[in-house]
Design a protein around this motif. Structure first.
Motif, PDB file in Angstrom:
ATOM      1  N   ILE A   1       0.842  -1.193   0.000  1.00  0.00           N
ATOM      2  CA  ILE A   1       0.000   0.000   0.000  1.00  0.00           C
ATOM      3  C   ILE A   1       0.873   1.238   0.000  1.00  0.00           C
ATOM      4  N   GLY A   2       2.024   1.110  -0.597  1.00  0.00           N
ATOM      5  CA  GLY A   2       2.934   2.241  -0.672  1.00  0.00           C
ATOM      6  C   GLY A   2       2.832   2.954  -1.996  1.00  0.00           C
ATOM      7  N   LYS A   3       3.990   3.140  -2.619  1.00  0.00           N
ATOM      8  CA  LYS A   3       4.062   3.918  -3.857  1.00  0.00           C
ATOM      9  C   LYS A   3       3.254   3.281  -4.977  1.00  0.00           C
ATOM     10  N   ASP A   4       3.311   1.941  -5.104  1.00  0.00           N
ATOM     11  CA  ASP A   4       2.595   1.250  -6.169  1.00  0.00           C
ATOM     12  C   ASP A   4       1.088   1.419  -6.021  1.00  0.00           C
ATOM     13  N   ALA A   5       0.615   1.449  -4.781  1.00  0.00           N
ATOM     14  CA  ALA A   5      -0.818   1.625  -4.549  1.00  0.00           C
ATOM     15  C   ALA A   5      -1.280   2.987  -5.037  1.00  0.00           C
ATOM     16  N   SER A   6      -0.418   3.992  -4.928  1.00  0.00           N
ATOM     17  CA  SER A   6      -0.770   5.317  -5.444  1.00  0.00           C
ATOM     18  C   SER A   6      -0.961   5.259  -6.953  1.00  0.00           C
ATOM     19  N   PHE A   7      -0.110   4.489  -7.617  1.00  0.00           N
ATOM     20  CA  PHE A   7      -0.270   4.320  -9.061  1.00  0.00           C
ATOM     21  C   PHE A   7      -1.591   3.646  -9.386  1.00  0.00           C
ATOM     22  N   LEU A   8      -1.931   2.628  -8.626  1.00  0.00           N
ATOM     23  CA  LEU A   8      -3.199   1.928  -8.864  1.00  0.00           C
ATOM     24  C   LEU A   8      -4.387   2.858  -8.631  1.00  0.00           C
ATOM     25  N   ARG A   9      -4.289   3.697  -7.621  1.00  0.00           N
ATOM     26  CA  ARG A   9      -5.373   4.629  -7.328  1.00  0.00           C
ATOM     27  C   ARG A   9      -5.597   5.577  -8.501  1.00  0.00           C
ATOM     28  N   ASN A  10      -4.518   5.981  -9.152  1.00  0.00           N
ATOM     29  CA  ASN A  10      -4.629   6.912 -10.273  1.00  0.00           C
ATOM     30  C   ASN A  10      -5.202   6.277 -11.530  1.00  0.00           C
ATOM     31  N   LEU A  11      -5.273   4.943 -11.569  1.00  0.00           N
ATOM     32  CA  LEU A  11      -5.859   4.282 -12.733  1.00  0.00           C
ATOM     33  C   LEU A  11      -7.363   4.521 -12.829  1.00  0.00           C
ATOM     34  N   GLY A  12      -8.012   4.867 -11.713  1.00  0.00           N
ATOM     35  CA  GLY A  12      -9.424   5.214 -11.749  1.00  0.00           C
ATOM     36  C   GLY A  12     -10.365   4.067 -11.477  1.00  0.00           C
ATOM     37  N   ALA A  13      -9.847   2.848 -11.209  1.00  0.00           N
ATOM     38  CA  ALA A  13     -10.727   1.720 -10.907  1.00  0.00           C
ATOM     39  C   ALA A  13     -11.069   1.712  -9.423  1.00  0.00           C
ATOM     40  N   GLU A  14     -12.222   1.135  -9.123  1.00  0.00           N
ATOM     41  CA  GLU A  14     -12.617   1.039  -7.718  1.00  0.00           C
ATOM     42  C   GLU A  14     -11.719   0.039  -6.982  1.00  0.00           C
ATOM     43  N   LEU A  15     -11.396  -1.047  -7.659  1.00  0.00           N
ATOM     44  CA  LEU A  15     -10.532  -2.085  -7.104  1.00  0.00           C
ATOM     45  C   LEU A  15      -9.403  -2.339  -8.101  1.00  0.00           C
ATOM     46  N   ALA A  16      -8.164  -2.332  -7.627  1.00  0.00           N
ATOM     47  CA  ALA A  16      -7.026  -2.607  -8.498  1.00  0.00           C
ATOM     48  C   ALA A  16      -5.920  -3.241  -7.672  1.00  0.00           C
ATOM     49  N   PHE A  17      -5.365  -4.338  -8.193  1.00  0.00           N
ATOM     50  CA  PHE A  17      -4.229  -4.946  -7.500  1.00  0.00           C
ATOM     51  C   PHE A  17      -3.385  -5.730  -8.490  1.00  0.00           C
ATOM     52  N   VAL A  18      -2.115  -5.859  -8.122  1.00  0.00           N
ATOM     53  CA  VAL A  18      -1.166  -6.668  -8.890  1.00  0.00           C
ATOM     54  C   VAL A  18      -0.922  -7.943  -8.096  1.00  0.00           C
ATOM     55  N   GLN A  19      -1.036  -9.078  -8.784  1.00  0.00           N
ATOM     56  CA  GLN A  19      -0.959 -10.382  -8.106  1.00  0.00           C
ATOM     57  C   GLN A  19       0.018 -11.281  -8.859  1.00  0.00           C
TER      58      GLN A  19
ATOM     59  N   THR B   1       3.061 -11.919 -13.314  1.00  0.00           N
ATOM     60  CA  THR B   1       2.080 -11.164 -12.528  1.00  0.00           C
ATOM     61  C   THR B   1       0.937 -10.721 -13.435  1.00  0.00           C
ATOM     62  N   VAL B   2      -0.188 -10.381 -12.801  1.00  0.00           N
ATOM     63  CA  VAL B   2      -1.355  -9.890 -13.526  1.00  0.00           C
ATOM     64  C   VAL B   2      -1.845  -8.610 -12.854  1.00  0.00           C
ATOM     65  N   LEU B   3      -2.476  -7.766 -13.649  1.00  0.00           N
ATOM     66  CA  LEU B   3      -3.138  -6.576 -13.133  1.00  0.00           C
ATOM     67  C   LEU B   3      -4.645  -6.854 -13.143  1.00  0.00           C
ATOM     68  N   VAL B   4      -5.249  -6.789 -11.951  1.00  0.00           N
ATOM     69  CA  VAL B   4      -6.684  -7.049 -11.807  1.00  0.00           C
ATOM     70  C   VAL B   4      -7.375  -5.719 -11.487  1.00  0.00           C
ATOM     71  N   MET B   5      -8.389  -5.385 -12.281  1.00  0.00           N
ATOM     72  CA  MET B   5      -9.160  -4.156 -12.055  1.00  0.00           C
ATOM     73  C   MET B   5     -10.618  -4.531 -11.949  1.00  0.00           C
ATOM     74  N   GLY B   6     -11.295  -3.952 -10.961  1.00  0.00           N
ATOM     75  CA  GLY B   6     -12.680  -4.341 -10.716  1.00  0.00           C
ATOM     76  C   GLY B   6     -13.599  -3.169 -10.475  1.00  0.00           C
ATOM     77  N   GLN B   7     -14.860  -3.405 -10.774  1.00  0.00           N
ATOM     78  CA  GLN B   7     -15.928  -2.455 -10.512  1.00  0.00           C
ATOM     79  C   GLN B   7     -17.045  -3.196  -9.795  1.00  0.00           C
ATOM     80  N   GLN B   8     -17.441  -2.683  -8.635  1.00  0.00           N
ATOM     81  CA  GLN B   8     -18.461  -3.368  -7.848  1.00  0.00           C
ATOM     82  C   GLN B   8     -19.844  -3.149  -8.445  1.00  0.00           C
ATOM     83  N   VAL B   9     -20.633  -4.217  -8.514  1.00  0.00           N
ATOM     84  CA  VAL B   9     -22.024  -4.161  -8.974  1.00  0.00           C
ATOM     85  C   VAL B   9     -22.881  -4.947  -8.001  1.00  0.00           C
ATOM     86  N   LEU B  10     -24.143  -4.612  -7.976  1.00  0.00           N
ATOM     87  CA  LEU B  10     -25.082  -5.329  -7.135  1.00  0.00           C
ATOM     88  C   LEU B  10     -25.831  -6.348  -7.967  1.00  0.00           C
ATOM     89  N   PRO B  11     -26.029  -7.570  -7.467  1.00  0.00           N
ATOM     90  CA  PRO B  11     -26.782  -8.569  -8.234  1.00  0.00           C
ATOM     91  C   PRO B  11     -28.221  -8.113  -8.411  1.00  0.00           C
TER      92      PRO B  11
END
Length: 602
Positions: free
Chosen positions: A20-38, A124-134
């Motif tokens: 949740i350091g510098k890389d997380a700031s980059f993910l935040r700037n991507l504009g997705a609600e959920l973003a992580f590198v795995q 590694t993969v970049l996962v980006m997500g958007q939350q939706v309600l069923p």
């Protein structure tokens, strides 16, 4: 390949201290609600979740010892099967998956993209997500279900860890791809002067970039009570809202967005009227002046508009507003340029025409005087006739010069009028003296019909200028009438108004009707333009400067009245009406059979 489920490497919940350091700031700037590198072991290399609670995910500097927090896909096997396919095929995939944060079950639309390293390997993969309600079941009743959409057509990944421009069957683009689309559209609309093209490209670009169900562009004017839809993007291809008006009373969020110039979420009541589940309103503007509205609508699920999305739309709307303002300004300048050119041409034509009009009576004056000087008159009577002709030509020349001086004063705003009580009968008496000779020479009838009143009708105006207007209008009627005649009538209209700091009880409406050549419908708009005549051939036939009607209109308006012209077409005669304020209300009578006081038959 399956990740270890050993407690030392819990999948996929373990967070490295730097996650949740510098890389997380980059993910935040991507504009997705959920973003992580795995990575291939299931370990998060970096992680960002917009709705993460402060107690769940904190940076290493805030606690002495980082404690892993849970963020687990509910169907681990199906999730990892998808991740493994991306790692092995080097191709992105889009699917839907339920996650748990230890207390809640959450449904996300995911786009998983491989990250290619310089060695062309994928670890590694970049996962980006958007939350939706069923929409068909609550999360509690479907905790173990993972909805997997069909895999999209393969697209080669982009080197350097970037996300490919994915066009998935799940109809959800990555933020990077969406930003690229908006940047491309912004560049295109910056280089066009076609307002319709700007409107249409804007809605199509936004609809494609944010994958909305609909996107509407509405034109705005500060004189209107709503906005009108001028372009529409609809994923189904239908045009549902085009050309429809959205009133502020029905959609107050639109009014608020225009007033505050801030993005506004549509309330439930407005969504119901539009038939959608959620919506976002963003004003387009230039230098705090709004010039339109963008509506982003989602009808297939209750979409949550996240900060990054809103910021991106706001930035794009700002660029659209600037493009609209530039086109509007260009059109105004172009219109002003054309008007200036037309006015310049009119003045040039006017000067050419007026020089001829001025030379004609001047030549007449000089000619008759030369005859007298050369002794060409046979007797005193003929000499007197030459003098009279020179005098008439001099009066005509004086009238032309007065017209030119009057229009110059009017255009310079230096026409000052003194108002006083004026008796209508006196005006009509003077008018008859001036026109009766012309009427008899052409064999026309001339009638003046007074309104039925017991007392004298007194007007509140300038005597000399009112007489000038009547002479102009009646003179035109006589000039363009070859058979039949002219009828002047007056009507008292009760209408309170204030003129020159005085309250007037009403107006007298003059009507001057002739049986002359008339005016075609398409040329009537030129009648009151300065320096213009409706037909150059008639200028040569009838003469004149073309200023009479324009001067008459300006004089009547300066006296608090209104001028109108009516003609059914060529050969059908003409009627000019104008109003003048009353000084006092006259006493009306019921008998309409009042005899005409002035009736000249040819």
């Amino acid at each position: 390949m399956t990740p270890s489920t050993d407690s030392s490497v819990p999948f996929p919940i373990a967070l490295e201290p730097s996650a949740i350091g510098k890389d997380a700031s980059f993910l935040r700037n991507l504009g997705a609600e959920l973003a992580f590198v795995q990575d291939a072991t299931g370990l998060y290399r970096s992680f960002y979740w917009e709705d993460a609670r402060s107690d769940d995910f904190r940076s290493a500097s805030e606690i002495e010892r980082p404690t892993p927090k849970t963020f687990v896909p509910l169907d681990l096997e199906s999730y990892w099967e998808r991740i493994s396919q991306v790692l092995s095929s080097h191709q992105p995939q889009a699917f839907t998956c339920y996650f748990s944060d230890g207390q809640r079950s959450l449904r996300f639309k995911l786009v998983v993209s491989p990250i290619l390293h310089s060695s062309s390997t994928v670890g590694t993969v970049l996962v980006m997500g958007q939350q939706v309600l069923p929409t068909d079941a609550s999360p509690e009743s479907d905790l173990r279900q993972t909805e997997v959409s069909p895999s999209p057509d393969p697209n080669p990944g982009m080197e350097g860890g970037q996300t490919p421009n994915l066009k998935a069957a799940e109809s959800w683009l990555t933020p990077i791809a969406g930003a690229q689309i908006l940047d491309r559209v912004a560049r295109q609309i910056r280089h066009t002067l076609d307002l319709l093209e700007i409107w249409q490209q804007s809605v199509c670009g936004l609809g494609e970039a944010l994958q909305t169900s609909q996107c509407l562009m509405c034109a705005y004017s500060d004189r209107d009570d709503g906005v009108r839809v001028v372009s529409e993007f609809d994923r189904a291809g239908a045009e549902v809202w085009l050309a429809r008006k959205l009133k502020f009373t029905d959609y107050p969020e639109i009014d608020r967005a225009l007033t505050e110039l801030e993005p506004t979420i549509l309330e439930e009541s407005s969504c119901l009227k539009l038939g959608v589940s959620s919506g976002l309103v963003v004003a387009t503007f230039k230098q705090e002046e709004p010039n339109g509205v963008l509506l982003l609508l989602q009808d297939d699920f209750p979409r949550r508009w996240h900060r990054a999305e809103i910021d991106r739309v706001r930035e794009f709307a700002d660029r659209v507003g600037t493009a609209i303002a530039h086109v509007t300004l260009y059109r105004e300048l172009e219109k002003a340029r054309q008007s200036a050119e037309e006015l310049s041409q009119l003045k040039s034509d006017f000067l050419a025409r007026t020089s001829h009009e001025l030379r004609t009576p001047l030549n007449g004056i000089l000619g008759f005087l030369k005859l007298i000087l050369d002794g060409m008159a046979d007797d005193p009577e003929e000499q007197m006739e030459f003098v009279l002709e020179a005098y008439r030509a001099g009066k005509h020349l004086l009238n032309l010069i007065n017209d030119i001086l009057d229009i110059a004063k009017i255009e310079a705003g230096k026409m000052e009028l003194e108002f006083s009580p004026v008796e209508l009968s006196e005006i009509f008496d003077e008018l008859s003296k001036f026109v009766q000779t012309q009427v008899r020479q052409k064999g026309l009838y001339f009638q003046i019909r007074m309104p039925p009143t017991e007392d004298e009708i007194v007007l509140y105006c300038n005597y000399q200028r009112l007489l000038q207007v009547l002479l102009n209008l009646v003179g035109n009627a006589i000039k363009f009438t070859h058979e039949g005649g002219i009828t002047i009538s007056a009507e008292v209209i009760h209408k309170k108004l204030r003129v020159e700091e005085r309250d007037c009880p009403g107006v007298l409406k003059f009507r001057i009707a002739d049986t002359g050549i008339g005016v075609s419908l398409d040329k009537q708009n030129k009648l009151f333009q300065s320096f213009s005549q409706i037909d150059s051939s008639r200028t040569r036939q009838y003469g004149g400067t073309g200023l009479g009607l324009a001067i008459s209109q300006k004089l009547i308006e300066s006296m608090g009245g209104v001028v109108n012209f009516y003609s059914m077409g060529e050969g059908l005669g003409s009627t000019v009406t104008f109003t003048v304020p009353l000084f006092q209300e006259p006493l009306m009578v019921s008998d309409d059979s009042i005899p005409n006081l002035w009736d000249e038959e040819g």
